[in-house]
Design an enzyme around this catalytic site. Structure first.
Site, short mmCIF file in Angstrom:
data_model
loop_
_atom_site.label_atom_id
_atom_site.label_comp_id
_atom_site.label_asym_id
_atom_site.label_seq_id
_atom_site.Cartn_x
_atom_site.Cartn_y
_atom_site.Cartn_z
CG ASN A 119 -1.62 -1.19 1.19
OD1 ASN A 119 -1.83 -1.87 0.19
ND2 ASN A 119 -2.59 -1.39 2.57
CB THR B 263 -18.89 29.83 -37.52
OG1 THR B 263 -19.89 30.55 -38.38
CG2 THR B 263 -17.68 30.45 -37.35
CB SER C 188 -13.08 1.35 -51.34
OG SER C 188 -14.34 0.46 -51.82
CE LYS D 55 -14.90 5.96 -50.21
NZ LYS D 55 -14.28 5.94 -48.87
#
Length: 480
Positions: free
Chosen positions: A149, A194, A325, A331
């Site tokens: 401990n 934003t 892919s 891709k």
């Protein structure tokens, strides 16, 4: 890590529960063997985190030196323990620490694993055989004046102090990569957004400088959090009262530990409080979560900015790392930011585990400390690896699509905001609405209506006048 080759031969060791077979080649002993059989949970042994093992050895060496100073260990015993600890600190014998990171007993299995490995290696250095504990015992000698401990919390805190350097280095490298890109992209004008809608112009360099700044803030925060871990309860033994330890032992052990590890470790003023308190871990885990959230947000932005290439933002190009892919030819996916996102989610989950485990402490001890240690060390390691991957395999190779960025500026109604102080809000709103409905450029509409002449308009729309504050008084005086 070196693997142990087990022949199948064994020795018999004895503890409170009786006899147990222990592999002949193992430096660990009976209590470690029981822990291996009891806690087959994560598959992650404590040796997965070398700094934790080194920290355990540093603590045990400091304790042995203090006990020797007080005349409790002989020269031979202290020297052998210290030599065994030095070998572990140097990276040897880590394969003999097989206990699972998650374990019952508040870390007792980890502490005993260290006691047994150090004792058996020390016995060899003294010229004896492993398990000849009458000459040097794991509990009596290696664990003298100690308890799990106070040893375990001290060692894990020190392990995190040692480990955090790699995290800081990775964060600094990532910040530096963003800094380089902010300089490279400083003259590239683009639209800020934003709520995913056109806002006002900015430079791509400003966007990347903001990434660098936000990472820099967390470098400073994490470094300050680490100082909290340097306060330790070594010498408090079982619950902080220091039972079984000499009254002079604690300050001696802490001084030796500071000398050994090279960090100024501090003895807590209230050892009872320090033995049960998990507050420093909660704060550190929170800082790691904050860093993870920031990294995830940055990676979201990178994926958006590079989306497309034909039907997305397409303002930047991420390095192509692998085909994207199994069905769609050509891709390529943003796999590096995607992986960092997932690390961030993991770290956020780890922080919840730490919070719940810290709250679950009862009376004079928190028995959930092993999972706290596991999750914080895991978060540190994963964030370190993720930031290194992000800087090396993604940020350094990013390129800008200058023409795309400029086209968004030219075709956006957002630039009308820069004209608002000169045209007035009503005129600016009308121009913006007309541009949106007709598809005409704001610049063309302003000129058509004779609201400004071309020279004045072009001056206002210079990049340096749109991406930083200007002297409004002087500008208005010139316009009039």
């Amino acid at each position: 890590m070196t693997q142990i080759h087990l022949s199948g031969a064994y020795r018999i060791e004895h503890d409170l529960l009786g006899d147990k077979q222990v592999p002949l080649e193992a430096y660990w002993g009976v209590q470690t063997q029981r822990a291996m059989e009891n806690f087959n949970i994560t598959g992650v042994p404590i040796s997965h985190y070398p700094n934790l093992i080194k920290a355990l050895a540093m603590v045990k060496k400091a304790c042995a030196m203090a006990n020797h100073d007080l005349g409790q260990l002989s020269d031979e015993q202290a020297d052998a323990i210290c030599m065994a600890c030095d070998e572990i600190i140097d990276g040897k014998h880590h394969e003999h620490f097989p206990v699972d990171m998650i374990q019952g007993g508040a870390g007792t299995s980890t502490n005993m694993n260290a006691n047994e490995v150090i004792a058996n290696r020390a016995l060899e250095l003294m010229g004896h055989k492993r398990a000849e504990y009458q000459y040097l015992h794991p509990n009596t000698h290696v664990n003298m004046a100690q308890s799990t401990n106070d040893v375990y919390p001290t060692a894990v805190r020190l392990g995190m102090v040692l480990k955090h350097k790699q995290l800081v280095v990775a964060a600094k490298q990532l910040k530096a990569a963003f800094d380089v890109k902010s300089e490279e992209f400083k003259d590239i004008l683009k639209m800020g957004r934003t709520q995913l809608q056109d806002a006002v112009p900015m430079s791509l360099g400003q966007e990347f400088r903001a990434f660098a700044t936000t990472i820099g803030e967390d470098i400073d925060r994490i470094q300050s959090m680490i100082d909290l871990l340097k306060e330790i309860n070594l010498g408090g033994t079982a619950i902080g009262t220091g039972i079984t330890a000499d009254s002079r032992y604690a300050p001696l052990a802490v001084k030796h530990l500071s000398d050994i590890c090279g960090h100024p470790m501090i003895l807590a003023t209230d050892l009872v409080e320090a033995t049960s308190d998990m507050g420093a871990f909660v704060i550190l885990s929170g800082a790691l979560k904050r860093l993870a959230i920031k990294l995830s947000k940055i990676c979201n932005d990178l994926r958006l900015l590079s989306s497309g290439p034909k039907c997305g933002f397409n303002e930047i190009n991420l390095p192509e790392m692998q085909p994207g892919s199994s069905i769609m030819p050509g891709k390529v996916n943003p796999v590096i930011p995607e992986a960092v996102n997932q690390v961030a989610f993991h770290v956020i989950g780890n922080d919840l585990t730490v919070s719940m485990a810290a709250e679950a402490g009862q009376l004079q001890l928190n028995v959930m400390e092993p999972v706290i240690v596991y999750k914080i060390l895991q978060s540190i390691q994963d964030l370190t690896n993720a930031m290194t991957m992000l800087s090396e395999k993604c940020i350094k190779g990013i390129t800008a699509n200058v023409d795309v960025c400029r086209a968004y500026i030219d075709n956006s109604i957002g630039i009308v905001t820069a004209l608002n102080p000169y045209l007035g809000y009503e005129n600016s709103t009308r121009i913006a609405k007309t541009a949106l409905l007709t598809g005409k450029r704001v610049v063309d509409l302003v000129l058509e209506e004779g609201l400004m002449d071309n020279e004045e308009l072009m001056e206002l729309l210079k990049p340096e006048n749109m991406i930083a504050p200007i002297d409004m008084t002087a500008r208005m005086r010139k316009a009039n």
